[in-house]
Design a protein around this motif. Structure first.
Motif, PDB file in Angstrom:
ATOM      1  N   ASN A 192      37.238  46.155  35.582  1.00  0.00           N
ATOM      2  CA  ASN A 192      36.328  45.383  36.432  1.00  0.00           C
ATOM      3  C   ASN A 192      36.884  45.182  37.835  1.00  0.00           C
ATOM      4  OD1 ASN A 192      34.490  45.131  34.356  1.00  0.00           O
ATOM      5  ND2 ASN A 192      35.248  43.137  33.689  1.00  0.00           N
ATOM      6  N   ALA A 193      38.208  45.327  37.989  1.00  0.00           N
ATOM      7  CA  ALA A 193      38.837  45.239  39.298  1.00  0.00           C
ATOM      8  C   ALA A 193      38.956  46.614  39.958  1.00  0.00           C
ATOM      9  CB  ALA A 193      40.223  44.610  39.173  1.00  0.00           C
ATOM     10  N   GLY A 194      38.516  47.661  39.260  1.00  0.00           N
ATOM     11  CA  GLY A 194      38.588  49.007  39.814  1.00  0.00           C
ATOM     12  C   GLY A 194      39.981  49.590  39.835  1.00  0.00           C
ATOM     13  N   TYR A 195      40.906  48.953  39.123  1.00  0.00           N
ATOM     14  CA  TYR A 195      42.306  49.382  39.184  1.00  0.00           C
ATOM     15  C   TYR A 195      42.658  50.308  38.027  1.00  0.00           C
ATOM     16  CZ  TYR A 195      47.361  48.988  39.883  1.00  0.00           C
ATOM     17  OH  TYR A 195      48.686  49.262  40.129  1.00  0.00           O
ATOM     18  N   PRO A 196      43.353  51.414  38.306  1.00  0.00           N
ATOM     19  CA  PRO A 196      43.971  51.787  39.590  1.00  0.00           C
ATOM     20  C   PRO A 196      43.246  52.915  40.324  1.00  0.00           C
ATOM     21  CG  PRO A 196      45.048  52.979  37.833  1.00  0.00           C
ATOM     22  CD  PRO A 196      43.923  52.177  37.192  1.00  0.00           C
ATOM     23  N   ASN A 197      42.103  53.357  39.803  1.00  0.00           N
ATOM     24  CA  ASN A 197      41.551  54.635  40.275  1.00  0.00           C
ATOM     25  C   ASN A 197      40.444  54.527  41.313  1.00  0.00           C
ATOM     26  OD1 ASN A 197      43.243  56.169  38.526  1.00  0.00           O
ATOM     27  ND2 ASN A 197      41.873  55.669  36.805  1.00  0.00           N
ATOM     28  N   SER A 198      39.902  53.331  41.542  1.00  0.00           N
ATOM     29  CA  SER A 198      38.807  53.220  42.506  1.00  0.00           C
ATOM     30  C   SER A 198      39.362  53.115  43.927  1.00  0.00           C
ATOM     31  CB  SER A 198      37.955  51.987  42.218  1.00  0.00           C
ATOM     32  OG  SER A 198      38.606  50.825  42.695  1.00  0.00           O
ATOM     33  N   GLY A 199      38.474  53.264  44.881  1.00  0.00           N
ATOM     34  CA  GLY A 199      38.878  53.070  46.265  1.00  0.00           C
ATOM     35  C   GLY A 199      38.777  51.631  46.719  1.00  0.00           C
ATOM     36  N   TRP A 200      38.290  50.734  45.845  1.00  0.00           N
ATOM     37  CA  TRP A 200      38.037  49.357  46.266  1.00  0.00           C
ATOM     38  C   TRP A 200      38.895  48.326  45.537  1.00  0.00           C
ATOM     39  CZ3 TRP A 200      36.325  46.676  42.027  1.00  0.00           C
ATOM     40  CH2 TRP A 200      35.684  47.422  41.015  1.00  0.00           C
TER      41      TRP A 200
END
Length: 240
Positions: free
Chosen positions: A65-73
């Motif tokens: 839900n925090a986009g970690y570690p693969n998102s750009g945000w």
């Protein structure tokens, strides 16, 4: 609260009502989502790769839900490590040592980003989240502004502060901190799974430009926020 406000614009399917002099705006929604951001125990490295709904977690929320570690945000949610910005910073000591630091849009002016107390703790402070894109509307609240929420079915109420922002293009009105939903009678609100949240309407009244200037914007006590909101409810025409 009974409102004599005028119908204004829609935001992603939710009608916004405005006080005639733009001193306040309001909306009602049955959409609810719990936010753990700002809590010092919101996210933990041991939860990396876990399924948000099926797996037990160390942190209150899921790293997915925090986009970690693969998102750009993910850096909008977790504080990057000053020594290696490709990874999130892990608290080295204290009661929540080993957890990441989860940021909020509202923060202590001049506070260190690696210090969890710089941010608004979702487990102790009732706050709402401004969804991405709402800042384009006129006379809208910003982080640090305050308001009042009512669970319409039960009549439970709480003052709140706008403590966070974001969520992307699909974000909707109705997201708030764990503490906000607890104050409305839902102490089991789970940001990871969505369980324990109200499924009926909550009314929100927001007072734009009500935030305190300068260093007084944060931190503030819940009692201080509630006292300010009580005065605004009393003195704003169209609210009874």
């Amino acid at each position: 609260m009974q409102l004599d406000f005028e119908e204004a614009e829609d935001f992603r399917g939710i009608r916004i009502l405005r006080q005639v002099d733009y001193l306040a705006y309001a909306y009602e929604t049955s959409h609810a989502a719990a936010d753990a951001d700002g809590a010092p125990n919101a996210y933990h490295p041991d939860d990396l790769g876990k399924n948000c709904r099926r797996d037990a977690h160390v942190g209150l929320d899921c790293l997915g839900n925090a986009g970690y570690p693969n998102s750009g945000w993910w850096r909008d949610v977790l504080v990057p490590d000053p020594a290696d910005s490709s990874t999130a910073y892990v608290q080295p000591d204290g009661a929540t040592a080993g957890f990441f630091v989860a940021a909020t849009a509202l923060r202590r002016p001049g506070g260190r980003k690696t210090d969890p107390t710089t941010f608004v703790d979702a487990t102790s402070v009732p706050y709402v989240v401004n969804p991405s894109g709402i800042s384009a509307l006129p006379h809208i609240g910003r982080p640090g502004d305050v308001g009042f929420a009512t669970h319409l079915a039960s009549g439970r109420t709480t003052a709140f502060i706008i403590g966070d922002a974001g969520g992307g293009d699909d974000a909707r009105l109705g997201e708030g901190s764990i503490a906000l939903f607890a104050a409305l009678g839902f102490p089991g609100a789970n940001p990871r799974t969505g369980a324990g949240l109200p499924r009926d309407k909550v009314q929100y009244i927001v007072f734009p430009d009500s935030r305190r200037p300068g260093v007084a914007i944060w931190p503030r006590s819940n009692a201080d926020i509630a006292a300010q909101v009580a005065g605004l409810l009393r003195d704003t025409p169209g609210i009874s």
